[in-house]
Design a protein around this motif. Structure first.
Motif, short mmCIF file in Angstrom:
data_model
loop_
_atom_site.label_atom_id
_atom_site.label_comp_id
_atom_site.label_asym_id
_atom_site.label_seq_id
_atom_site.Cartn_x
_atom_site.Cartn_y
_atom_site.Cartn_z
N ARG A 48 -43.66 -6.84 44.53
CA ARG A 48 -44.08 -5.58 43.94
C ARG A 48 -45.14 -4.96 44.83
NH1 ARG A 48 -40.23 -5.06 40.86
NH2 ARG A 48 -40.18 -5.92 38.78
N ASN A 49 -44.99 -3.69 45.15
CA ASN A 49 -45.98 -3.01 45.98
C ASN A 49 -47.35 -3.04 45.30
OD1 ASN A 49 -46.64 -1.62 48.34
ND2 ASN A 49 -46.54 0.34 47.26
N ASP A 50 -47.36 -2.83 44.00
CA ASP A 50 -48.58 -2.89 43.19
C ASP A 50 -48.27 -3.59 41.88
OD1 ASP A 50 -50.51 -1.48 44.72
OD2 ASP A 50 -49.58 0.42 44.15
N GLY A 51 -49.28 -4.21 41.29
CA GLY A 51 -49.14 -4.73 39.94
C GLY A 51 -48.38 -6.02 39.79
N GLY A 52 -48.25 -6.81 40.86
CA GLY A 52 -47.59 -8.11 40.73
C GLY A 52 -48.45 -9.07 39.91
N HIS A 53 -47.82 -10.05 39.30
CA HIS A 53 -48.55 -11.08 38.54
C HIS A 53 -49.51 -11.83 39.44
CE1 HIS A 53 -48.86 -15.04 36.35
NE2 HIS A 53 -49.28 -14.18 35.45
N ALA A 99 -54.87 -16.78 50.50
CA ALA A 99 -55.21 -17.20 49.14
C ALA A 99 -54.24 -16.53 48.17
CB ALA A 99 -56.64 -16.83 48.79
N LEU A 100 -53.82 -17.28 47.16
CA LEU A 100 -52.97 -16.75 46.10
C LEU A 100 -53.84 -16.60 44.86
CD1 LEU A 100 -50.07 -15.96 45.28
CD2 LEU A 100 -49.79 -18.32 44.47
N LEU A 101 -53.92 -15.36 44.37
CA LEU A 101 -54.77 -15.06 43.22
C LEU A 101 -53.93 -14.61 42.04
CD1 LEU A 101 -57.38 -12.81 45.08
CD2 LEU A 101 -57.48 -15.28 44.76
N GLU A 102 -54.43 -14.88 40.84
CA GLU A 102 -53.83 -14.29 39.65
C GLU A 102 -54.40 -12.88 39.55
OE1 GLU A 102 -52.70 -15.87 35.31
OE2 GLU A 102 -54.78 -16.19 35.92
N SER A 103 -53.54 -11.89 39.56
CA SER A 103 -53.98 -10.50 39.64
C SER A 103 -54.90 -10.09 38.49
CB SER A 103 -52.79 -9.55 39.68
OG SER A 103 -52.07 -9.74 40.87
N SER A 104 -54.59 -10.52 37.28
CA SER A 104 -55.35 -10.05 36.12
C SER A 104 -56.77 -10.60 36.07
CB SER A 104 -54.61 -10.40 34.83
OG SER A 104 -54.47 -11.81 34.72
N THR A 105 -56.99 -11.78 36.66
CA THR A 105 -58.32 -12.41 36.58
C THR A 105 -59.00 -12.53 37.94
OG1 THR A 105 -57.42 -14.63 36.86
CG2 THR A 105 -57.60 -13.78 34.59
N ASP A 106 -58.27 -12.31 39.01
CA ASP A 106 -58.76 -12.53 40.37
C ASP A 106 -59.11 -14.00 40.62
OD1 ASP A 106 -58.57 -10.67 42.33
OD2 ASP A 106 -60.69 -10.15 42.39
N LYS A 107 -58.60 -14.88 39.78
CA LYS A 107 -58.83 -16.32 39.92
C LYS A 107 -57.94 -16.88 41.02
CE LYS A 107 -58.27 -20.69 37.51
NZ LYS A 107 -57.67 -21.34 36.34
N ALA A 108 -58.56 -17.65 41.93
CA ALA A 108 -57.79 -18.27 43.02
C ALA A 108 -56.96 -19.42 42.46
CB ALA A 108 -58.73 -18.77 44.10
N LEU A 109 -55.66 -19.34 42.66
CA LEU A 109 -54.75 -20.41 42.25
C LEU A 109 -54.47 -21.37 43.40
CD1 LEU A 109 -52.26 -18.17 40.27
CD2 LEU A 109 -54.12 -19.58 39.35
N TRP A 110 -54.62 -20.85 44.62
CA TRP A 110 -54.42 -21.64 45.84
C TRP A 110 -55.25 -21.01 46.93
CZ3 TRP A 110 -52.48 -20.29 50.64
CH2 TRP A 110 -52.16 -21.35 51.49
N GLY A 111 -55.99 -21.85 47.64
CA GLY A 111 -56.76 -21.36 48.78
C GLY A 111 -58.12 -20.84 48.37
N PRO A 112 -58.79 -20.20 49.29
CA PRO A 112 -58.27 -19.81 50.61
C PRO A 112 -58.11 -21.00 51.55
CG PRO A 112 -60.57 -19.18 50.39
CD PRO A 112 -60.15 -19.76 49.08
N LYS A 113 -57.04 -20.95 52.32
CA LYS A 113 -56.71 -22.00 53.29
C LYS A 113 -56.46 -21.36 54.64
CE LYS A 113 -56.02 -25.48 50.32
NZ LYS A 113 -56.60 -26.77 50.32
N LYS A 114 -56.85 -22.07 55.69
CA LYS A 114 -56.53 -21.63 57.05
C LYS A 114 -55.16 -22.19 57.42
CE LYS A 114 -61.12 -21.08 58.98
NZ LYS A 114 -62.08 -21.52 59.99
N ILE A 115 -54.35 -21.33 58.01
CA ILE A 115 -53.00 -21.70 58.43
C ILE A 115 -52.86 -21.32 59.90
CG2 ILE A 115 -50.53 -21.34 58.08
CD1 ILE A 115 -51.31 -20.42 55.19
#
Length: 132
Positions: A48-53, A99-115
């Motif tokens: 989604r360009n905007d508003g993804g989960h 980093a993968l964040l939950e959009s509604s809370t800005d909570k990090a679900l994964w990361g931030p990680k260096k790749i």
């Protein structure tokens, strides 16, 4: 994410949505576009360009190119090696932070990680060809 076999979803048959903002440092947008393409084709996410989960935030930390291969040219007349060395192979290494964040809370679900990823490639230095 697809290449490592990671799949997301909250239940059977569900597909989560993800938004990916333009990657900081991605001068031409090629990394951003390829990441969107890979996630979209994985079957685990719907872009989604905007508003993804979820929100996948990525920034480029460094890009380095190192010459790793050389060759010597041969004389046309007798096939002997010329003295000059010509670079013909390089390795590009890129380091990103993701980093993968939950959009509604800005909570990090994964990361931030260096790749870190790298690719080797062959090339011809056009300036050398024109000057020889």
């Amino acid at each position: 994410l697809y290449s490592c076999g990671y799949h997301a979803g909250v239940g059977p048959g569900s597909i989560d949505t993800v938004s990916i903002p333009f990657i900081s440092g991605d001068e031409y947008g090629s990394l951003t576009a390829e990441l969107i393409r890979q996630l979209s084709s994985s079957g685990g996410f719907l872009y989604r360009n905007d508003g993804g989960h979820y929100l996948l935030k990525v920034k480029i930390l460094s890009v380095n190119n190192n010459i790793i291969g050389f060759r010597r040219d041969r004389e046309v007349t007798d096939g002997s090696l010329k003295e000059n060395l010509r670079a013909d192979e390089s390795r590009q290494t890129i380091v990103v932070e993701a980093a993968l964040l939950e959009s509604s809370t800005d909570k990090a679900l994964w990361g931030p990680k260096k790749i870190t990823a790298d690719v080797d490639y062959d090339y011809v230095d056009q300036r050398r060809v024109l000057n020889d």
